[in-house]
Scaffold this active site. Structure first.
Site, PDB file in Angstrom:
ATOM      1  N   ASN A 156      -3.399   4.422  -2.377  1.00 57.78           N
ATOM      2  CA  ASN A 156      -3.954   3.214  -2.870  1.00 57.78           C
ATOM      3  C   ASN A 156      -3.008   2.096  -2.599  1.00 57.78           C
ATOM      4  O   ASN A 156      -1.724   2.112  -2.707  1.00 57.78           O
ATOM      5  CB  ASN A 156      -4.240   3.280  -4.439  1.00 57.78           C
ATOM      6  N   HIS A 198       1.160  -1.127  -0.220  1.00 54.24           N
ATOM      7  CA  HIS A 198      -0.144   0.077   0.032  1.00 54.24           C
ATOM      8  C   HIS A 198       1.001   1.277   0.084  1.00 54.24           C
ATOM      9  O   HIS A 198       1.885   1.499   0.793  1.00 54.24           O
ATOM     10  CB  HIS A 198      -1.160  -0.181   1.327  1.00 54.24           C
ATOM     11  N   CYS A 199       0.695   2.140  -1.082  1.00 48.73           N
ATOM     12  CA  CYS A 199       1.640   3.413  -1.065  1.00 48.73           C
ATOM     13  C   CYS A 199       0.881   4.476  -0.881  1.00 48.73           C
ATOM     14  O   CYS A 199      -0.161   4.866  -1.429  1.00 48.73           O
ATOM     15  CB  CYS A 199       2.047   3.352  -2.547  1.00 48.73           C
ATOM     16  N   PRO A 200       1.286   5.277   0.254  1.00 50.89           N
ATOM     17  CA  PRO A 200       0.237   6.231   0.766  1.00 50.89           C
ATOM     18  C   PRO A 200       0.515   7.689  -0.237  1.00 50.89           C
ATOM     19  O   PRO A 200      -0.356   8.216  -0.466  1.00 50.89           O
ATOM     20  CB  PRO A 200       1.152   6.745   1.944  1.00 50.89           C
TER      21      PRO A 200
END
Length: 329
Positions: free
Chosen positions: A176, A170-172
């Protein structure tokens, strides 16, 4: 691209079926056997709708990303290119930088607003499992957090609150998950950010050299102290994001080529599925044979088959067990 499959295992029937408890039953599970299942059955019914994660931290990081790109645009245009006496230099570099920045922001938007491969919530029902027409002796697994039947290579994301197929992380910065459906756009985002960072860094160096040789009051429309501060900040930003996005780009391409996501490598879940060759995995991730569309954030994954008619998932009460053996009682 291969259709996702459920994680199914054969169960020895020669041993006492009376010990059907969770611990005893799991001891009888044998080597994993893949059973192909239609992708549309495990695809969210809202896949065509806009996908957006309402996470405060992710939204702030996404806004910061856009602001940093816009800051770089401002410095490049108004500090370095417009005051330049060389019109050809300004036009060529301005066109190149703005094109790459536009593609970077477009890739960021697609990575942020594309369903990464979420599994429908609450489909762990008796009616739904019976509609899969699995064979007796097979086992399916339910996610205890989102109450969904977990396809093979799916993991639960605590931020998205969904199970994501082929979840990498999960990439802030894109607010997403990076998964099966949006990995292409994330790779393009990191690539274009790295390119504009490198381009801005080179232009800053040349502008400093030009200003040292000429009068600082003539090489920029801003005052010399303001010009130096703006260029130093852009240099620091470009260097930082060049290193960060280059590393991310490399790790993503490596994950695609090895057919192994970051979370699978972290958990040591290697060797549990038939890996595909590197070039085949690249074609699956980028949407078909190599072409210019690989570099475009406006093209979808064209190698995917046209979806059949919408399948209505039977509704019912959620099954309590996390390990569900076929046939159902």
């Amino acid at each position: 691209m291969k259709s996702p499959v459920h994680r199914c295992r054969d169960v020895e029937h020669g041993r006492g079926q009376a010990g059907a408890g969770g611990g005893a039953g799991s001891a009888f599970l044998q080597a994993e056997q893949r059973i192909p299942i239609s992708k549309d059955i495990i695809t969210s019914s809202s896949a065509s709708a806009m996908w957006f994660i309402r996470d405060a931290c992710g939204i702030v990081c996404a806004v910061i990303t856009w602001l940093l790109v816009l800051y770089a645009e401002f410095v490049v245009l108004f500090v370095m290119l417009l005051p330049s006496k060389n019109l050809t230099y300004s036009i060529v570099n301005g066109t190149l930088f703005n094109s790459l920045a536009f593609l970077a922001l477009a890739s960021h938007f697609r990575a942020m607003c594309t369903d990464p491969g979420a599994v429908p919530k609450g489909n762990a029902t008796k009616e739904y499992i019976e509609s899969l027409q699995l064979k007796p002796g097979q086992v399916v697994y339910k996610c205890p957090k989102c109450c969904s039947i977990k396809p093979d290579r799916a993991h639960h994301c605590s931020v998205c609150k969904r199970c994501i197929r082929k979840m990498d992380h999960h990439c802030p910065w894109v607010n997403n998950c990076v998964g099966e459906n949006n990995q292409k756009y994330f790779v393009l985002f990191t690539m274009y950010i790295a390119l504009i960072s490198l381009h801005a860094l080179v232009m800053v160096v040349f502008h400093f050299l030009y200003c040292f040789e000429d009068d600082w009051t003539k090489c920029s429309s801003f005052s010399p102290p303001a010009t130096v501060i703006l260029l130093i900040l852009l240099c620091f930003e470009s260097l930082l994001f060049l290193i960060f996005t280059s590393v991310m780009f490399g790790t993503q391409v490596h994950s695609i080529c090895t057919d192994e996501t970051g979370i699978e490598r972290l958990k040591g879940e290697t060797g549990k599925w038939g890996k595909v060759p590197c070039w085949e995995a690249m074609q699956a991730a980028f949407g078909g044979p190599f072409s210019l569309s690989w570099c475009s954030p406006f093209t979808g994954l064209s190698c995917k088959k046209n979806p059949p008619e919408h399948i209505i998932v039977p509704q019912g009460e959620i099954i309590e067990e996390d390990v569900i053996e076929i046939p159902l009682n």
